[in-house]
Scaffold this motif. Structure first.
Motif, PDB file in Angstrom:
ATOM      1  N   ASN A   1      92.477 -44.295  16.293  1.00 47.17           N
ATOM      2  CA  ASN A   1      92.675 -44.059  17.726  1.00 47.17           C
ATOM      3  C   ASN A   1      92.659 -45.400  18.460  1.00 47.17           C
ATOM      4  O   ASN A   1      91.887 -45.617  19.401  1.00 47.17           O
TER       5      ASN A   1
ATOM      6  N   TRP B   1      93.076 -45.785  22.391  1.00 47.94           N
ATOM      7  CA  TRP B   1      91.897 -45.337  23.129  1.00 47.94           C
ATOM      8  C   TRP B   1      90.768 -46.349  22.969  1.00 47.94           C
ATOM      9  O   TRP B   1      90.091 -46.710  23.947  1.00 47.94           O
TER      10      TRP B   1
ATOM     11  N   ASP C   1      87.223 -36.487  17.434  1.00 43.17           N
ATOM     12  CA  ASP C   1      88.241 -37.253  18.151  1.00 43.17           C
ATOM     13  C   ASP C   1      87.741 -37.584  19.550  1.00 43.17           C
ATOM     14  O   ASP C   1      87.032 -36.787  20.169  1.00 43.17           O
TER      15      ASP C   1
ATOM     16  N   ASP D   1      87.821 -44.663  15.111  1.00 41.10           N
ATOM     17  CA  ASP D   1      88.690 -44.920  16.265  1.00 41.10           C
ATOM     18  C   ASP D   1      89.390 -46.271  16.150  1.00 41.10           C
ATOM     19  O   ASP D   1      90.553 -46.419  16.536  1.00 41.10           O
TER      20      ASP D   1
ATOM     21  N   ASP E   1      90.346 -37.585  26.173  1.00 39.49           N
ATOM     22  CA  ASP E   1      91.481 -38.322  26.734  1.00 39.49           C
ATOM     23  C   ASP E   1      91.098 -39.094  27.998  1.00 39.49           C
ATOM     24  O   ASP E   1      91.942 -39.421  28.815  1.00 39.49           O
TER      25      ASP E   1
END
Length: 330
Positions: free
Chosen positions: A149, A152, A89, A145, A92
């Motif tokens: 995600n 992001w 992952d 991603d 942040d």
């Protein structure tokens, strides 16, 4: 007619002489460069090479008579010291960046080139957007991603474009630059690496910002994308693309793209580096080169070139056969 004029005529779809630009990898320059510089000797080129004004790849390009010269402006890369970026992952936060290159040296070089050589100057940036994204995470994680995600990844893409815009503005002011090539490989041998919908949602808006900026400064837009990218050809035309490279015949039907898009786009490449150049004989290289040139240059819009940079699996004899055949059409 100068090389710059020949390329401009091709991009404006004027019939006539067909310019060429045969690019060679660093490894192949190391293998064949001295021999090419001797066989295609040019005293001015040797003076500039020995004086450190141009590098050996550029010297070879000028010596063999290419009408287009690739130059490398200052650019940027990731400055990633945290292993978290390569985990399953994303972290942040976004990665740091670092610039490289000297603007004063770059501007001096292209000014010298413009004064001494009659070539079209193409500022070349490989890994400009999509590739920059996956360089930060690795391609597998980056694709995940895009799907899982998304917020992001969109923030990462926005960061890339913001950085690209600043770097582009820093050198687009140079009058010597004729065009900019932005490189991001969106295709595989069989199709896009992502869905067309994903490209349009996440990649296309950033590309538009870059193309619009380049056009604002009166430069042409070249794009390098390997692979089969038929599904986004209309998108690229809508964005304002002027010239597509490298046009791989193993996965792009040359007759189809010429007939469907040839009035709207120019093409730069198309001579097989997967089959004929590495595995054929010189006569076969000449035959394919003539076939591709005659097909793709009809009504203008073509720059003779291999479908990738020449690698060391291409024999010297085959490389020279390509160069000499390209010269026949000028």
């Amino acid at each position: 007619m100068s090389g710059q004029e020949l390329i401009k005529n091709a991009l404006n779809h004027k019939n006539g002489k067909v310019p060429y630009s045969i690019m060679i990898t660093t490894e192949a320059v190391n293998l064949y460069g001295d021999r090419l510089l001797a066989d295609y000797h040019n005293e001015q080129v040797m003076q500039d090479l020995n004086g450190g004004i141009i590098n050996k790849s550029q010297a070879v390009s000028l010596a063999i008579g290419n009408h287009l010269l690739h130059v490398n402006p200052p650019w940027w890369s990731w400055h990633i010291t945290d292993g978290a970026f390569y985990g399953e992952d994303p972290p942040d936060y976004l990665p740091d960046t670092i610039g490289h290159g000297s603007y004063s040296e770059f501007f001096a070089q292209i000014k010298h080139i413009r004064e001494r050589y009659d070539v079209y100057i193409l500022a070349t940036i490989y890994g400009s957007h999509w590739e920059k994204a996956y360089f930060s995470r690795g391609i597998e994680h980056c694709l995940a991603d895009f799907a899982g995600n998304t917020e992001w990844m969109q923030a990462l893409l926005d960061l890339i474009i913001r950085k690209n815009i600043v770097m582009l503005e820093n050198f687009l002011v140079a009058p010597e630059i004729d065009a900019v090539l932005l490189g991001s490989d969106w295709g595989t041998q069989r199709g896009l690496i992502m869905s067309p919908e994903c490209f349009r949602r996440m990649i296309k808006p950033g590309e538009k910002q870059e193309y619009d900026l380049i056009k604002k400064y009166g430069k042409k837009v070249f794009v390098h994308s390997c692979g089969e990218i038929f599904e986004i050809m209309d998108d690229l035309i809508e964005l304002g693309l002027d010239c597509l490279n490298p046009v791989q015949p193993e996965c792009m039907d040359l007759s189809l793209i010429k007939s469907k898009y040839g009035s709207k786009l120019s093409f730069y490449g198309g001579i097989s580096t997967q089959l004929t150049l590495p595995f054929g004989k010189p006569d076969e290289v000449r035959a394919e080169s003539r076939k591709v040139i005659e097909l793709m240059s009809e009504s203008g819009g073509y720059i003779t070139a291999p479908s990738q940079e020449i690698q060391i699996d291409v024999s010297y004899e085959n490389l020279c056969a390509l160069i000499e055949t390209a010269k026949e059409y000028v």
